[in-house]
Scaffold this motif. Structure first.
Motif, PDB file in Angstrom:
ATOM      1  N   THR B 172       0.821  -1.218   0.000  1.00 12.95           N
ATOM      2  CA  THR B 172       0.000   0.000   0.000  1.00 12.95           C
ATOM      3  C   THR B 172       0.854   1.267   0.000  1.00 12.95           C
ATOM      4  O   THR B 172       0.777   2.083   0.907  1.00 12.95           O
ATOM      5  CB  THR B 172      -0.935   0.018   1.221  1.00 12.95           C
ATOM      6  N   GLY B 173       1.657   1.412  -1.034  1.00 12.50           N
ATOM      7  CA  GLY B 173       2.410   2.648  -1.234  1.00 12.50           C
ATOM      8  C   GLY B 173       1.526   3.706  -1.864  1.00 12.50           C
ATOM      9  O   GLY B 173       0.302   3.540  -1.949  1.00 12.50           O
ATOM     10  N   ILE B 174       2.151   4.820  -2.323  1.00 12.25           N
ATOM     11  CA  ILE B 174       1.329   5.931  -2.817  1.00 12.25           C
ATOM     12  C   ILE B 174       0.534   5.558  -4.068  1.00 12.25           C
ATOM     13  O   ILE B 174      -0.606   5.974  -4.207  1.00 12.25           O
ATOM     14  CB  ILE B 174       2.169   7.207  -3.072  1.00 12.25           C
ATOM     15  N   LEU B 175       1.117   4.757  -4.947  1.00 15.26           N
ATOM     16  CA  LEU B 175       0.376   4.406  -6.164  1.00 15.26           C
ATOM     17  C   LEU B 175      -0.855   3.570  -5.824  1.00 15.26           C
ATOM     18  O   LEU B 175      -1.939   3.765  -6.383  1.00 15.26           O
ATOM     19  CB  LEU B 175       1.285   3.650  -7.134  1.00 15.26           C
ATOM     20  N   HIS B 176      -0.674   2.663  -4.882  1.00  9.29           N
ATOM     21  CA  HIS B 176      -1.795   1.819  -4.468  1.00  9.29           C
ATOM     22  C   HIS B 176      -2.905   2.670  -3.850  1.00  9.29           C
ATOM     23  O   HIS B 176      -4.092   2.473  -4.117  1.00  9.29           O
ATOM     24  CB  HIS B 176      -1.288   0.778  -3.465  1.00  9.29           C
ATOM     25  N   MET B 177      -2.492   3.638  -3.024  1.00  4.92           N
ATOM     26  CA  MET B 177      -3.469   4.531  -2.405  1.00  4.92           C
ATOM     27  C   MET B 177      -4.232   5.311  -3.478  1.00  4.92           C
ATOM     28  O   MET B 177      -5.450   5.467  -3.395  1.00  4.92           O
ATOM     29  CB  MET B 177      -2.773   5.521  -1.460  1.00  4.92           C
ATOM     30  N   ALA B 178      -3.492   5.788  -4.469  1.00  2.00           N
ATOM     31  CA  ALA B 178      -4.132   6.563  -5.539  1.00  2.00           C
ATOM     32  C   ALA B 178      -5.128   5.709  -6.308  1.00  2.00           C
ATOM     33  O   ALA B 178      -6.235   6.158  -6.627  1.00  2.00           O
ATOM     34  CB  ALA B 178      -3.073   7.122  -6.483  1.00  2.00           C
ATOM     35  N   ASN B 179      -4.744   4.464  -6.582  1.00  2.00           N
ATOM     36  CA  ASN B 179      -5.662   3.585  -7.295  1.00  2.00           C
ATOM     37  C   ASN B 179      -6.901   3.279  -6.458  1.00  2.00           C
ATOM     38  O   ASN B 179      -8.012   3.190  -6.988  1.00  2.00           O
ATOM     39  CB  ASN B 179      -4.954   2.281  -7.678  1.00  2.00           C
ATOM     40  N   THR B 180      -6.679   3.102  -5.151  1.00  2.00           N
ATOM     41  CA  THR B 180      -7.824   2.855  -4.269  1.00  2.00           C
ATOM     42  C   THR B 180      -8.766   4.052  -4.277  1.00  2.00           C
ATOM     43  O   THR B 180      -9.975   3.907  -4.435  1.00  2.00           O
ATOM     44  CB  THR B 180      -7.323   2.620  -2.823  1.00  2.00           C
ATOM     45  N   TYR B 181      -8.161   5.231  -4.135  1.00  2.56           N
ATOM     46  CA  TYR B 181      -8.962   6.459  -4.148  1.00  2.56           C
ATOM     47  C   TYR B 181      -9.714   6.580  -5.469  1.00  2.56           C
ATOM     48  O   TYR B 181     -10.910   6.881  -5.497  1.00  2.56           O
ATOM     49  CB  TYR B 181      -8.055   7.674  -3.948  1.00  2.56           C
ATOM     50  N   GLY B 182      -9.002   6.292  -6.549  1.00  2.04           N
ATOM     51  CA  GLY B 182      -9.609   6.396  -7.874  1.00  2.04           C
ATOM     52  C   GLY B 182     -10.788   5.458  -8.041  1.00  2.04           C
ATOM     53  O   GLY B 182     -11.835   5.837  -8.574  1.00  2.04           O
ATOM     54  N   SER B 183     -10.640   4.240  -7.550  1.00  7.12           N
ATOM     55  CA  SER B 183     -11.723   3.286  -7.765  1.00  7.12           C
ATOM     56  C   SER B 183     -12.918   3.589  -6.856  1.00  7.12           C
ATOM     57  O   SER B 183     -14.049   3.240  -7.183  1.00  7.12           O
ATOM     58  CB  SER B 183     -11.221   1.859  -7.548  1.00  7.12           C
ATOM     59  N   HIS B 184     -12.676   4.257  -5.714  1.00  9.14           N
ATOM     60  CA  HIS B 184     -13.801   4.639  -4.852  1.00  9.14           C
ATOM     61  C   HIS B 184     -14.603   5.789  -5.441  1.00  9.14           C
ATOM     62  O   HIS B 184     -15.808   5.853  -5.289  1.00  9.14           O
ATOM     63  CB  HIS B 184     -13.288   5.055  -3.459  1.00  9.14           C
ATOM     64  N   HIS B 185     -13.880   6.721  -6.087  1.00 14.17           N
ATOM     65  CA  HIS B 185     -14.545   7.932  -6.568  1.00 14.17           C
ATOM     66  C   HIS B 185     -14.744   7.940  -8.078  1.00 14.17           C
ATOM     67  O   HIS B 185     -15.199   8.914  -8.634  1.00 14.17           O
ATOM     68  CB  HIS B 185     -13.736   9.171  -6.161  1.00 14.17           C
ATOM     69  N   PHE B 186     -14.341   6.859  -8.742  1.00 12.76           N
ATOM     70  CA  PHE B 186     -14.443   6.758 -10.202  1.00 12.76           C
ATOM     71  C   PHE B 186     -13.695   7.878 -10.893  1.00 12.76           C
ATOM     72  O   PHE B 186     -14.081   8.343 -11.963  1.00 12.76           O
ATOM     73  CB  PHE B 186     -15.907   6.730 -10.670  1.00 12.76           C
ATOM     74  N   ARG B 187     -12.667   8.395 -10.252  1.00 11.48           N
ATOM     75  CA  ARG B 187     -11.838   9.435 -10.865  1.00 11.48           C
ATOM     76  C   ARG B 187     -10.396   9.176 -10.501  1.00 11.48           C
ATOM     77  O   ARG B 187     -10.030   9.218  -9.335  1.00 11.48           O
ATOM     78  CB  ARG B 187     -12.240  10.815 -10.336  1.00 11.48           C
ATOM     79  N   TYR B 188      -9.593   8.918 -11.508  1.00  9.92           N
ATOM     80  CA  TYR B 188      -8.179   8.627 -11.246  1.00  9.92           C
ATOM     81  C   TYR B 188      -7.302   9.855 -11.456  1.00  9.92           C
ATOM     82  O   TYR B 188      -6.167   9.891 -11.019  1.00  9.92           O
ATOM     83  CB  TYR B 188      -7.690   7.516 -12.168  1.00  9.92           C
ATOM     84  N   LEU B 189      -7.834  10.823 -12.185  1.00  8.28           N
ATOM     85  CA  LEU B 189      -7.010  11.937 -12.666  1.00  8.28           C
ATOM     86  C   LEU B 189      -6.212  12.616 -11.562  1.00  8.28           C
ATOM     87  O   LEU B 189      -4.981  12.637 -11.590  1.00  8.28           O
ATOM     88  CB  LEU B 189      -7.911  12.942 -13.395  1.00  8.28           C
ATOM     89  N   GLU B 190      -6.915  13.140 -10.546  1.00  6.33           N
ATOM     90  CA  GLU B 190      -6.221  13.940  -9.543  1.00  6.33           C
ATOM     91  C   GLU B 190      -5.290  13.075  -8.698  1.00  6.33           C
ATOM     92  O   GLU B 190      -4.148  13.449  -8.455  1.00  6.33           O
ATOM     93  CB  GLU B 190      -7.228  14.677  -8.641  1.00  6.33           C
ATOM     94  N   ALA B 191      -5.799  11.907  -8.285  1.00  7.75           N
ATOM     95  CA  ALA B 191      -5.002  11.051  -7.410  1.00  7.75           C
ATOM     96  C   ALA B 191      -3.706  10.619  -8.093  1.00  7.75           C
ATOM     97  O   ALA B 191      -2.622  10.659  -7.494  1.00  7.75           O
ATOM     98  CB  ALA B 191      -5.813   9.835  -6.984  1.00  7.75           C
ATOM     99  N   LEU B 192      -3.799  10.233  -9.362  1.00  9.78           N
ATOM    100  CA  LEU B 192      -2.599   9.799 -10.075  1.00  9.78           C
ATOM    101  C   LEU B 192      -1.645  10.957 -10.307  1.00  9.78           C
ATOM    102  O   LEU B 192      -0.426  10.791 -10.261  1.00  9.78           O
ATOM    103  CB  LEU B 192      -2.981   9.162 -11.421  1.00  9.78           C
ATOM    104  N   THR B 193      -2.215  12.151 -10.545  1.00 10.58           N
ATOM    105  CA  THR B 193      -1.358  13.320 -10.726  1.00 10.58           C
ATOM    106  C   THR B 193      -0.587  13.603  -9.445  1.00 10.58           C
ATOM    107  O   THR B 193       0.599  13.947  -9.492  1.00 10.58           O
ATOM    108  CB  THR B 193      -2.205  14.545 -11.109  1.00 10.58           C
ATOM    109  N   ILE B 194      -1.260  13.425  -8.303  1.00  7.20           N
ATOM    110  CA  ILE B 194      -0.575  13.635  -7.025  1.00  7.20           C
ATOM    111  C   ILE B 194       0.617  12.683  -6.900  1.00  7.20           C
ATOM    112  O   ILE B 194       1.707  13.091  -6.491  1.00  7.20           O
ATOM    113  CB  ILE B 194      -1.562  13.433  -5.849  1.00  7.20           C
ATOM    114  N   VAL B 195       0.392  11.427  -7.288  1.00  2.72           N
ATOM    115  CA  VAL B 195       1.497  10.459  -7.213  1.00  2.72           C
ATOM    116  C   VAL B 195       2.670  10.931  -8.061  1.00  2.72           C
ATOM    117  O   VAL B 195       3.823  10.931  -7.611  1.00  2.72           O
ATOM    118  CB  VAL B 195       1.027   9.061  -7.686  1.00  2.72           C
ATOM    119  N   ALA B 196       2.352  11.378  -9.287  1.00  6.06           N
ATOM    120  CA  ALA B 196       3.423  11.844 -10.174  1.00  6.06           C
ATOM    121  C   ALA B 196       4.152  13.026  -9.545  1.00  6.06           C
ATOM    122  O   ALA B 196       5.391  13.094  -9.573  1.00  6.06           O
ATOM    123  CB  ALA B 196       2.847  12.230 -11.530  1.00  6.06           C
ATOM    124  N   ILE B 197       3.385  13.942  -8.944  1.00  5.22           N
ATOM    125  CA  ILE B 197       4.009  15.121  -8.334  1.00  5.22           C
ATOM    126  C   ILE B 197       4.909  14.714  -7.180  1.00  5.22           C
ATOM    127  O   ILE B 197       6.042  15.198  -7.045  1.00  5.22           O
ATOM    128  CB  ILE B 197       2.920  16.114  -7.853  1.00  5.22           C
TER     129      ILE B 197
END
Lengths: 216, 235
Positions: B172-197
């Motif tokens: 459960t690193g940052i990418l995993h957290m972002a994917n979890t967040y994305g699948s809960h909210h049906f939006r990956y854009l912001e969460a994945l961008t945060i990981v990249a940042i």
């Protein structure tokens, strides 16, 4: 042995992604490599920005970003997984390889440029006939190494749903967990067999790049 | 454009929860790779031709097959291998998988360092009646390792960027957290961008640091050589 033919189904996807990504990555590497050496300030800064962005984040994040985020951000459809996969891999490795292009061009002795100027060659002629032929042979070994890296990176496309070797392997494993060792070992062997010609190619390129050059 | 700032600020703390694990995994993998790199280096120096050949090809195999598949092998397949039956949790699987993969690269770094030591150093230590162990610990390694430090630093950054691969086996690193967040909210854009940042913000300064270190090292070793030349000139 019903594993073998199942995995074989994925090999064409792996190869397509490999070939497309490699071609595009080399293209990008040269464009960005020249961009970094451009006389125009804005081009230099822009390519520098691109290179730092793609080298500073990891490929898997870029891949997910291209696949999940870009369609949402710009309301465009990248078409399919293939586009997203190839774009992510080639932009990533293009950024890495552009540094090799740049480094090799810089590494060509300054006297060569001066001699070419003395011979009244244009800027284009200097690059095309004097600098590049010498720079390219310096790039060859690293280019070969990156080809192997790109091959390894193609396994990531299974994560965005492309039906490559690993994808078929994962599906097979989910139906029969006891077969997991055989499946993954076979996949590793598959990749190794694909990598073998590239390994020998890299060694060949190393010997080419050394041939006829004074060794320090 | 379809960017939502409220999503961004909502996802940020959630994704950041994974940072500790990502960093911890990076450090653990790196330590494994640095230590195991030595093992490869010494295995490769065993002066038996068949052993050398075998070790070389095993290393080549590990290096030229995808780390992702190696991770899956360790996580899913190792518990099923008849005699071994080791079942590791996701974190340890990632340490073993990524650590082993990059140890083969780091072994090459060590090798280049060791090969850069002039033969005279070996001969001198033999002449001084050093034991094999003393030769390595007192003469060769103290000279071979420092010049490779910038390269080793580079591999730390590379490791940091490879660690998100472990999200595929559930670390459960940052990418995993972002994917979890994305699948809960049906939006990956912001969460994945945060990981990249986050990756960019952490790895870019580190890369600059390594570059500085490299310049410093180059200057230092050049200077040493210059000094030695001068000494020769004086005497």
């Amino acid at each position: 042995m019903e594993i073998f033919p199942v995995l074989l189904k994925g090999i064409n996807v792996t190869l397509i992604v490999l070939v497309l990504s490699a071609i595009l990555a080399y293209l990008i590497a040269f464009i960005a490599g020249f961009g970094r050496l451009s006389n125009v300030w804005i081009i230099r800064k822009f390519t520098g920005f691109y290179i730092e962005i793609f080298r500073g984040t990891s490929l898997i994040v870029q891949l997910f970003w291209f696949f999940y985020a870009i369609p949402m951000l710009f309301n465009v459809n990248l078409g399919n997984e293939l586009m997203a996969g190839v774009l992510a891999i080639s932009l990533n490795y293009g950024a890495y390889m552009s540094e090799i292009v740049r480094g090799s061009i810089i590494a060509v002795d300054k006297g060569q440029t001066e001699a070419a100027i003395a011979l009244n060659m244009t800027r284009f002629q200097r690059m095309r006939y004097v600098i590049l032929p010498q720079a390219v042979r310096m790039m060859l070994p690293e280019f070969g190494n990156y080809l192997i890296q790109i091959l390894k990176a193609t396994s990531l496309v299974s994560l965005i749903g492309m039906t490559d070797i690993l994808y078929h392997g994962n599906i097979l494993r989910s139906t029969n967990l006891a077969m997991a060792p055989t499946i993954y070992l076979l996949i590793l062997v598959f990749y190794f067999i694909l990598a073998l010609p590239l390994i020998f190619l890299t060694r060949k390129m190393e010997s080419i790049s050394k041939k006829g050059v004074a060794q320090s | 454009m379809n960017w939502k700032w409220d999503m961004f600020f909502d996802a940020f703390p959630f994704v950041l929860q994974g940072l500790g694990i990502t960093v911890a995994l990076t450090i653990a993998c790196y330590i494994f790779a640095v230590v195991f790199g030595f093992v490869w280096t010494f295995l490769k120096r065993i002066p038996i031709k068949s052993v050398h050949w075998l070790v070389s090809w095993v290393m080549e195999f590990i290096r030229s097959t995808p780390p992702l598949v190696q991770l899956f092998f360790i996580y899913y397949a190792l518990p099923m291998v008849p005699v071994i039956e080791i079942s590791l949790n996701a974190f340890l699987s990632a340490v073993l998988g990524l650590g082993l993969h990059y140890s083969t690269y780091i072994a090459e770094v060590y090798r280049s360092g060791i090969e850069s030591i002039p033969k005279g150093q070996w001969e001198a230590s033999t002449a001084l009646n050093f034991t094999r162990r003393q030769k390595w610990t007192k003469i060769i390694l103290p000279q071979a390792i420092p010049p490779t430090i910038p390269m080793l630093g580079n591999y730390f950054i590379i490791m940091f960027k490879e660690v998100p691969l472990a999200s595929t086996i559930g670390v459960t690193g940052i990418l995993h957290m972002a994917n979890t967040y994305g699948s809960h909210h049906f939006r990956y854009l912001e969460a994945l961008t945060i990981v990249a940042i986050i990756f960019l913000v952490l790895s870019y300064p580190a890369a600059i640091l390594v570059r500085k270190l490299e310049e410093k090292m180059n200057r230092r070793f050049d200077k040493n050589e210059l000094l030695e030349e001068n000494k020769g000139a004086v005497s």
